[in-house]
Design an enzyme around this catalytic site. Structure first.
Site, PDB file in Angstrom:
ATOM      1  N   GLU A   2      21.145   3.076 -30.451  1.00  0.00           N
ATOM      2  CA  GLU A   2      19.817   3.853 -30.357  1.00  0.00           C
ATOM      3  C   GLU A   2      19.655   4.663 -29.251  1.00  0.00           C
ATOM      4  O   GLU A   2      19.629   4.173 -28.139  1.00  0.00           O
ATOM      5  CB  GLU A   2      18.689   2.598 -30.316  1.00  0.00           C
ATOM      6  CG  GLU A   2      17.278   3.395 -30.499  1.00  0.00           C
ATOM      7  CD  GLU A   2      16.126   2.420 -30.384  1.00  0.00           C
ATOM      8  OE1 GLU A   2      14.871   2.675 -30.504  1.00  0.00           O
ATOM      9  OE2 GLU A   2      16.414   1.189 -31.177  1.00  0.00           O
ATOM     10  N   GLU A  41      18.238   5.427 -22.668  1.00  0.00           N
ATOM     11  CA  GLU A  41      17.175   5.806 -22.266  1.00  0.00           C
ATOM     12  C   GLU A  41      17.258   6.518 -20.985  1.00  0.00           C
ATOM     13  O   GLU A  41      18.093   6.209 -20.075  1.00  0.00           O
ATOM     14  CB  GLU A  41      16.245   4.709 -22.393  1.00  0.00           C
ATOM     15  CG  GLU A  41      14.939   5.096 -21.923  1.00  0.00           C
ATOM     16  CD  GLU A  41      14.248   6.133 -22.712  1.00  0.00           C
ATOM     17  OE1 GLU A  41      13.958   7.363 -22.101  1.00  0.00           O
ATOM     18  OE2 GLU A  41      14.036   6.114 -23.844  1.00  0.00           O
ATOM     19  N   GLU A  70       2.749   3.072 -33.685  1.00  0.00           N
ATOM     20  CA  GLU A  70       2.558   3.272 -35.315  1.00  0.00           C
ATOM     21  C   GLU A  70       1.523   2.602 -35.920  1.00  0.00           C
ATOM     22  O   GLU A  70       1.048   3.433 -36.804  1.00  0.00           O
ATOM     23  CB  GLU A  70       4.138   2.657 -35.887  1.00  0.00           C
ATOM     24  CG  GLU A  70       4.615   3.615 -36.888  1.00  0.00           C
ATOM     25  CD  GLU A  70       6.028   3.004 -37.497  1.00  0.00           C
ATOM     26  OE1 GLU A  70       6.193   3.367 -38.573  1.00  0.00           O
ATOM     27  OE2 GLU A  70       6.611   2.522 -36.713  1.00  0.00           O
ATOM     28  N   ASP A  86      10.918  13.185 -28.759  1.00  0.00           N
ATOM     29  CA  ASP A  86       9.900  13.931 -28.331  1.00  0.00           C
ATOM     30  C   ASP A  86       9.948  15.118 -29.366  1.00  0.00           C
ATOM     31  O   ASP A  86      10.972  15.801 -29.635  1.00  0.00           O
ATOM     32  CB  ASP A  86      10.462  14.635 -26.986  1.00  0.00           C
ATOM     33  CG  ASP A  86       8.924  15.328 -26.504  1.00  0.00           C
ATOM     34  OD1 ASP A  86       8.594  16.234 -27.147  1.00  0.00           O
ATOM     35  OD2 ASP A  86       9.094  15.430 -25.023  1.00  0.00           O
ATOM     36  N   ASP A 135       6.677  10.776 -36.294  1.00  0.00           N
ATOM     37  CA  ASP A 135       5.207  10.878 -36.792  1.00  0.00           C
ATOM     38  C   ASP A 135       4.837  12.255 -36.597  1.00  0.00           C
ATOM     39  O   ASP A 135       3.595  12.458 -36.868  1.00  0.00           O
ATOM     40  CB  ASP A 135       4.306   9.886 -35.845  1.00  0.00           C
ATOM     41  CG  ASP A 135       4.458  10.225 -34.231  1.00  0.00           C
ATOM     42  OD1 ASP A 135       5.333  10.882 -33.901  1.00  0.00           O
ATOM     43  OD2 ASP A 135       3.515   9.876 -33.794  1.00  0.00           O
ATOM     44  N   LYS A 140       5.366  22.526 -29.964  1.00  0.00           N
ATOM     45  CA  LYS A 140       4.927  24.159 -30.032  1.00  0.00           C
ATOM     46  C   LYS A 140       6.144  24.923 -30.197  1.00  0.00           C
ATOM     47  O   LYS A 140       7.313  24.558 -29.995  1.00  0.00           O
ATOM     48  CB  LYS A 140       4.813  24.737 -28.159  1.00  0.00           C
ATOM     49  CG  LYS A 140       3.438  23.842 -27.821  1.00  0.00           C
ATOM     50  CD  LYS A 140       3.218  24.484 -26.475  1.00  0.00           C
ATOM     51  CE  LYS A 140       1.810  23.667 -25.752  1.00  0.00           C
ATOM     52  NZ  LYS A 140       1.508  24.142 -24.465  1.00  0.00           N
ATOM     53  N   THR A 191       5.978  -0.432 -35.026  1.00  0.00           N
ATOM     54  CA  THR A 191       5.271  -0.429 -33.310  1.00  0.00           C
ATOM     55  C   THR A 191       3.861  -0.388 -33.351  1.00  0.00           C
ATOM     56  O   THR A 191       3.206   0.002 -34.185  1.00  0.00           O
ATOM     57  CB  THR A 191       5.929   0.471 -32.684  1.00  0.00           C
ATOM     58  OG1 THR A 191       5.371   1.659 -32.825  1.00  0.00           O
ATOM     59  CG2 THR A 191       7.503   0.581 -32.651  1.00  0.00           C
ATOM     60  N   LYS A 192       3.384  -1.065 -32.177  1.00  0.00           N
ATOM     61  CA  LYS A 192       1.788  -0.816 -31.698  1.00  0.00           C
ATOM     62  C   LYS A 192       1.331   0.640 -32.050  1.00  0.00           C
ATOM     63  O   LYS A 192       0.432   0.958 -32.640  1.00  0.00           O
ATOM     64  CB  LYS A 192       1.420  -1.353 -30.587  1.00  0.00           C
ATOM     65  CG  LYS A 192       1.611  -2.860 -30.367  1.00  0.00           C
ATOM     66  CD  LYS A 192       1.148  -3.455 -29.216  1.00  0.00           C
ATOM     67  CE  LYS A 192       1.243  -4.893 -28.995  1.00  0.00           C
ATOM     68  NZ  LYS A 192       0.954  -5.347 -27.613  1.00  0.00           N
ATOM     69  N   ASP A 195      21.677  10.617 -20.109  1.00  0.00           N
ATOM     70  CA  ASP A 195      21.382  11.384 -21.084  1.00  0.00           C
ATOM     71  C   ASP A 195      22.638  11.134 -22.250  1.00  0.00           C
ATOM     72  O   ASP A 195      23.612  11.072 -22.240  1.00  0.00           O
ATOM     73  CB  ASP A 195      22.051  12.789 -20.903  1.00  0.00           C
ATOM     74  CG  ASP A 195      22.014  14.126 -21.769  1.00  0.00           C
ATOM     75  OD1 ASP A 195      21.401  13.779 -22.854  1.00  0.00           O
ATOM     76  OD2 ASP A 195      22.234  15.172 -21.344  1.00  0.00           O
TER      77      ASP A 195
END
Length: 245
Positions: free
Chosen positions: A75, A100, A226, A150, A186, A154, A223-224, A127
């Site tokens: 992941e 992460e 979500e 992320d 999302d 923009k 997830t919370k 990374d």
């Protein structure tokens, strides 16, 4: 890598490391240390030795790392680690690798992993592009997960989105034939971008019966973040593409 935890910013994102052929020049994340809680610092100090893997320019033997041969799930951007730990707990027959860059999230994940006494989870604080390039063997992964990266919403920042053709092909080589790249977002515009990139990607087949998105599979925890979004009428889009060549 929840969108809650990211603050898009154009500063300090250039990658000057050109030692690997497909390291991106522009990073898809902004490294913000954040403030560690005492619990997170304790986990980093005490549990990294069990669950952490230090980055180095050397291919891993995953069978040695986990002391067994098993299906492997990686992941990218696990945020605070709750979902990753939940998946590892629910599937002890599989091995999980989390990557992460944000230290508080790594500490939180280590703490959760210790609480659940997991033996099938390892994590990197580095990374993901460099970890994939330098440390993950070819055709060693059964699944790669990228949940809520992320969105760089923009338009001028779209080039910073991690799902790009070069990245997808770099990732493809790490998947076994038949392995799956599973994404979720999302942001509808990012979902459309992901779909466009993956439709054009050599060596992948969409697992959606309708040729676009799939229903959230049961193995991906809700997830919370979500759940809150769903109550507000926000959509979530899952994409699953299988490596076929």
């Amino acid at each position: 890598m929840s969108t809650e935890a990211k603050t898009p910013s154009p500063e300090n994102t250039e990658d000057t490391n050109a030692t690997a052929p497909y390291l991106r020049r522009i990073r898809s994340f902004v490294l913000r240390e954040g403030r560690l809680t005492k619990g997170q610092q304790h986990a980093l100090d005490n549990y990294w030795i069990k669950y952490g893997i230090d980055y180095q320019d050397t291919l891993l033997s995953l069978d040695q790392v986990f002391a067994r041969s098993a299906p492997r799930v990686l992941e990218i951007g696990f945020g605070m680690g709750k979902s990753l730990v939940a998946m590892a707990k629910a599937a002890p027959e599989q091995d999980f690798i989390g990557i992460e860059v944000h230290r508080p999230g790594v500490g939180a994940c280590l703490s959760e992993a210790h609480t659940e006494a997991l033996s099938n989870l390892k994590v990197f604080e580095h990374d993901a592009v460099e970890v994939l390039a330098q440390m993950i063997p070819e055709q060693s992964l059964d699944t790669v997960q990228l949940f809520f990266p992320d969105p760089w919403h923009k338009k001028r920042h779209h080039k910073r989105r991690i799902v790009q053709p070069d990245f997808v092909q770099a990732l493809r080589s790490k998947l076994k034939i038949g392995g799956v790249f599973h994404m979720a977002t999302d942001w509808e515009n990012y979902a459309e971008h992901m779909l466009e990139v993956m439709r054009a990607a050599e060596g992948f087949e969409n697992l959606s019966a309708s040729g676009d998105y799939v229903e959230r599979p049961e193995h991906r925890p809700l997830t919370k973040f979500e759940q809150r979004g769903q109550k507000l009428g926000h959509g979530v889009w899952d994409l699953m593409f299988k490596r076929i060549s």
